[in-house]
Motif scaffolding. Structure first.
Motif, PDB file in Angstrom:
ATOM      1  N   PRO A  26      51.779  34.837  33.035  1.00  0.00           N
ATOM      2  CA  PRO A  26      52.020  35.201  34.439  1.00  0.00           C
ATOM      3  C   PRO A  26      50.977  36.215  34.913  1.00  0.00           C
ATOM      4  N   ASP A  28      49.367  39.348  36.912  1.00  0.00           N
ATOM      5  CA  ASP A  28      49.741  40.659  37.422  1.00  0.00           C
ATOM      6  C   ASP A  28      49.261  40.723  38.867  1.00  0.00           C
ATOM      7  N   GLY A  36      54.399  37.512  44.850  1.00  0.00           N
ATOM      8  CA  GLY A  36      54.752  36.664  43.721  1.00  0.00           C
ATOM      9  C   GLY A  36      54.424  35.204  43.961  1.00  0.00           C
ATOM     10  N   ALA A  39      50.924  34.557  42.898  1.00  0.00           N
ATOM     11  CA  ALA A  39      50.793  34.484  41.437  1.00  0.00           C
ATOM     12  C   ALA A  39      51.276  33.132  40.926  1.00  0.00           C
ATOM     13  N   LYS A  40      52.413  32.688  41.438  1.00  0.00           N
ATOM     14  CA  LYS A  40      52.961  31.399  41.004  1.00  0.00           C
ATOM     15  C   LYS A  40      52.061  30.251  41.439  1.00  0.00           C
ATOM     16  N   ARG A  43      48.957  30.151  39.214  1.00  0.00           N
ATOM     17  CA  ARG A  43      49.268  29.559  37.903  1.00  0.00           C
ATOM     18  C   ARG A  43      49.406  28.042  38.018  1.00  0.00           C
ATOM     19  N   PRO A  61      55.080  26.382  31.647  1.00  0.00           N
ATOM     20  CA  PRO A  61      55.506  27.752  31.927  1.00  0.00           C
ATOM     21  C   PRO A  61      56.793  28.154  31.195  1.00  0.00           C
ATOM     22  N   ARG A  65      57.364  31.545  29.083  1.00  0.00           N
ATOM     23  CA  ARG A  65      58.457  32.496  29.383  1.00  0.00           C
ATOM     24  C   ARG A  65      59.296  32.766  28.141  1.00  0.00           C
ATOM     25  N   THR A  94      44.794  35.234  30.956  1.00  0.00           N
ATOM     26  CA  THR A  94      45.488  36.315  31.663  1.00  0.00           C
ATOM     27  C   THR A  94      44.783  36.544  32.985  1.00  0.00           C
TER      28      THR A  94
END
Length: 168
Positions: A26, A28, A36, A39-40, A43, A61, A65, A94
């Motif tokens: 995930p 930062d 958010g 970020a999602k 990804r 994912p 998790r 990352t």
């Protein structure tokens, strides 16, 4: 009698036996407001753009998790090493997205677990609307530099670079 044995690069050789695997952690987010969804979305874009049938498997994912839940107290390179071990990943990605006054910085590292090194990728965007093309550029760079895969976006970037160099 001649025998022809094709030579392949090391990174492609292992892909013939099994796809190389990459875990996308995930992102930062450094921003005043909740981002958010960015970020999602980032990804998800990387997941689709780095997946390469029979060559590169981006881990789901849910698997990431699950592994992260087991490593709550680890940080930095220890966490990256353990994620790679738990998920049997060849690479770990990352990233950080930083927003300052409406501009964005996208910083990504891809850790090559076998060679114990990482490669850094970054782009800057002056507005939210430019994030998708910037992430596409990063994905194209990762595909080329990490997996030796040339994409349409990579070819476009190379043409832009050649045009720029002709101007100067």
């Amino acid at each position: 009698v001649f025998c022809c044995i094709p030579c392949l690069q090391a990174s492609q050789g292992s892909a013939i036996n099994r796809p190389e695997t990459i875990a996308i952690l995930p992102f930062d987010i450094n921003a005043e407001k909740d981002m958010g969804y960015i970020a999602k979305g980032t990804r998800n874009m990387l997941y689709s753009r780095l997946s390469w049938r029979n060559r590169v498997q981006v881990l789901p994912p849910a698997k990431i998790r699950s592994a992260l839940k087991k490593l709550k107290n680890l940080h930095g390179t220890q966490k990256i090493s353990q994620i790679a071990s738990l998920t049997k990943s060849d690479f770990v990605l990352t990233g950080t997205i930083t927003e300052i006054a409406g501009s964005f910085s996208i910083d990504i590292k891809v850790y090559d677990m076998d060679n114990k090194r990482y490669m850094a990728f970054f782009e800057q965007s002056k507005k939210t609307d430019d994030l998708i093309p910037k992430i596409n550029r990063i994905a194209a760079s990762i595909n080329k530099r990490v997996f030796n895969r040339s994409t349409a976006d990579w070819e476009k970037m190379e043409q832009e670079k050649k045009a720029y160099l002709r101007k100067i």
